[in-house]
Design an enzyme around this catalytic site. Sequence first.
Site, mmCIF file in Angstrom:
data_model
loop_
_atom_site.group_PDB
_atom_site.id
_atom_site.type_symbol
_atom_site.label_atom_id
_atom_site.label_comp_id
_atom_site.label_asym_id
_atom_site.label_seq_id
_atom_site.Cartn_x
_atom_site.Cartn_y
_atom_site.Cartn_z
ATOM 1 N N LYS A 1 3.516 8.544 5.253
ATOM 2 C CA LYS A 1 2.979 7.680 4.201
ATOM 3 C C LYS A 1 1.492 7.975 4.045
ATOM 4 O O LYS A 1 0.722 7.845 4.990
ATOM 5 C CB LYS A 1 3.207 6.213 4.545
ATOM 6 C CG LYS A 1 2.565 5.276 3.527
ATOM 7 C CD LYS A 1 2.942 3.826 3.750
ATOM 8 C CE LYS A 1 2.217 2.934 2.758
ATOM 9 N NZ LYS A 1 2.603 1.522 2.902
ATOM 10 N N LYS B 1 6.107 9.309 1.180
ATOM 11 C CA LYS B 1 5.592 8.367 0.201
ATOM 12 C C LYS B 1 4.115 8.632 -0.053
ATOM 13 O O LYS B 1 3.365 8.767 0.918
ATOM 14 C CB LYS B 1 5.795 6.955 0.756
ATOM 15 C CG LYS B 1 5.194 5.856 -0.077
ATOM 16 C CD LYS B 1 5.364 4.536 0.611
ATOM 17 C CE LYS B 1 4.726 3.471 -0.249
ATOM 18 N NZ LYS B 1 4.671 2.197 0.416
HETATM 19 C C1 PBG Z 1 2.325 -1.868 2.210
HETATM 20 C C2 PBG Z 1 3.170 -1.162 1.211
HETATM 21 C C3 PBG Z 1 2.673 -0.515 0.093
HETATM 22 C C4 PBG Z 1 3.754 -0.025 -0.606
HETATM 23 C C5 PBG Z 1 4.908 -0.379 0.091
HETATM 24 N N1 PBG Z 1 4.534 -1.078 1.226
HETATM 25 C C6 PBG Z 1 1.287 -0.392 -0.397
HETATM 26 C C7 PBG Z 1 0.230 -0.041 0.527
HETATM 27 O O1 PBG Z 1 0.410 0.642 1.526
HETATM 28 O O2 PBG Z 1 -0.885 -0.489 0.233
HETATM 29 C C8 PBG Z 1 3.621 0.729 -1.896
HETATM 30 C C9 PBG Z 1 4.794 0.794 -2.773
HETATM 31 C C10 PBG Z 1 4.494 1.146 -4.168
HETATM 32 O O3 PBG Z 1 3.340 1.466 -4.540
HETATM 33 O O4 PBG Z 1 5.428 1.105 -4.972
HETATM 34 N N2 PBG Z 1 2.884 -2.118 3.425
#
Ligand code: PBG
Length: 332
Positions: free
Chosen positions: A202, A256
Site C-alpha cells: 500500500k 493499492k
Molecule cells: C485507510 C484507508 C484508506 C483507503 C482504504 N483504507 C486511505 C488512506 O490510507 O488514507 C483508501 C481507499 C480509497 O482511496 O478508495 N486505512
Amino acid sequence: MRPMTPTFPAHRPRRLRRTEGLRALVRETSLGPEDFIWPVFVRDGEGIEEPVPSMPGVVRRSVDKVAQAAREAHALGIPAICLFPYTDEEKKTEDCAEAWNPDNLSNRATRAIKDAVPDMLVMTDVALDPYNSLGHDGFVKDGYIVNDRTVDALVKQTLSQARAGADIIGPSDMMDSRIAAMRDALEGEGFQNVAILSYAAKYASAFYGPFRDAVGASGALKGDKKGYQMDPANSDEAMRMIARDLAEGADMVMIKPGMPYLDICRRAKDSFAVPTFAYQVSGEYAMLAGAAERGWLDGDRVMLESLMAFKRAGCDGVLTYFAPQAARILNG
Ligand code: PBG
C-alpha cells in the site's frame, strides 16, 4: 518449425481482429462480476443514501440500505462487499476505542449483510483512521505513529470483526507485524477459517483523497502517511512486503492504488503466484467518473477497460467502486 518472426503477408494479425467472434476466440483475459469486491461506505441512521461529493455515483448508506445493497450485489453475481464506516465525530477519540466496539457501524453492517444474504462475503477494514480523532491509521505519540501499541489495538479490532461474522479481514494500516499478530489471535479464538487479505503493498498515495472525504477522515488528518505507507518510487520493497505478509499468514495480497501500479501487480503475480488483488481507489474512480460526468470520456467503456487491465496485469480480482455498475453491463 516456422520461424516466429512473422512476415507479411503470411502473417496478417488483423485476420483475428476481423469479427467479434474471432476476437472472442483468441481473447486472453476475461472480466466478470465474480472478479469484484465492492467497497461500501456505511453511516448511521435509517433509510439514508447520502452522496459523496468527490465520488459521483457513490453514496454512504445506513445499515438497512447496506443490507439492501448486498441483496442487489448478490443478484448481480458480486461475491464480496468490503465495509468502510463513516464514524460520527463524537465517537472519534485518541484511544480509538470505537474500533473494537461490538456494536460499531462496521460490525452492525456485517451482521445485517449476513442476515440478509448469508452467502455474501463480508470483508472488513482493519485500521484506526475512521475512529481516530487524529486521523491516522495508528496511535500518534509526539507526532510519530507508534507501531507495536497500534498492533495490539488492531488485534482487538480484528477479533471484534470476526465475532460479528466477517469472512475476510483487510488490514489497510501498514503497521509492521500485524498479520502475524492477527493470525495468532484468530487461531486462538477459533476463527481459523477467517481469511486475511493483506494490504501488503500500500503506497502513500494522493489518490486516496476522495476516500478520506467519504469516511470523514480528511479534516482530522495532520501531515501525511509516508511514515508507514510505501514510497511510490519503490518496487522491490513491494515484493519484500508481500513475502513478509504471506510468511506471517496472509491468504491473499493486495496492491493499492491500482491503475498507477499495474507493474507491481504483474511482478507480484509472477513472483508469488498467490491470490492477488488490486484496489482501484477512490481517486481513480473520481478521475473516471468525474470525466464521464462531464462528457469527456465514455464512462462505461473506460470503466470496463480499466477493470480488464487489472486482470491482464495478473490480478485475480479488484476492489472497485464500479462493481455494481460494471456487473450490470457484464451481465448484459
Ligand atoms: C485507510 C484507508 C484508506 C483507503 C482504504 N483504507 C486511505 C488512506 O490510507 O488514507 C483508501 C481507499 C480509497 O482511496 O478508495 N486505512
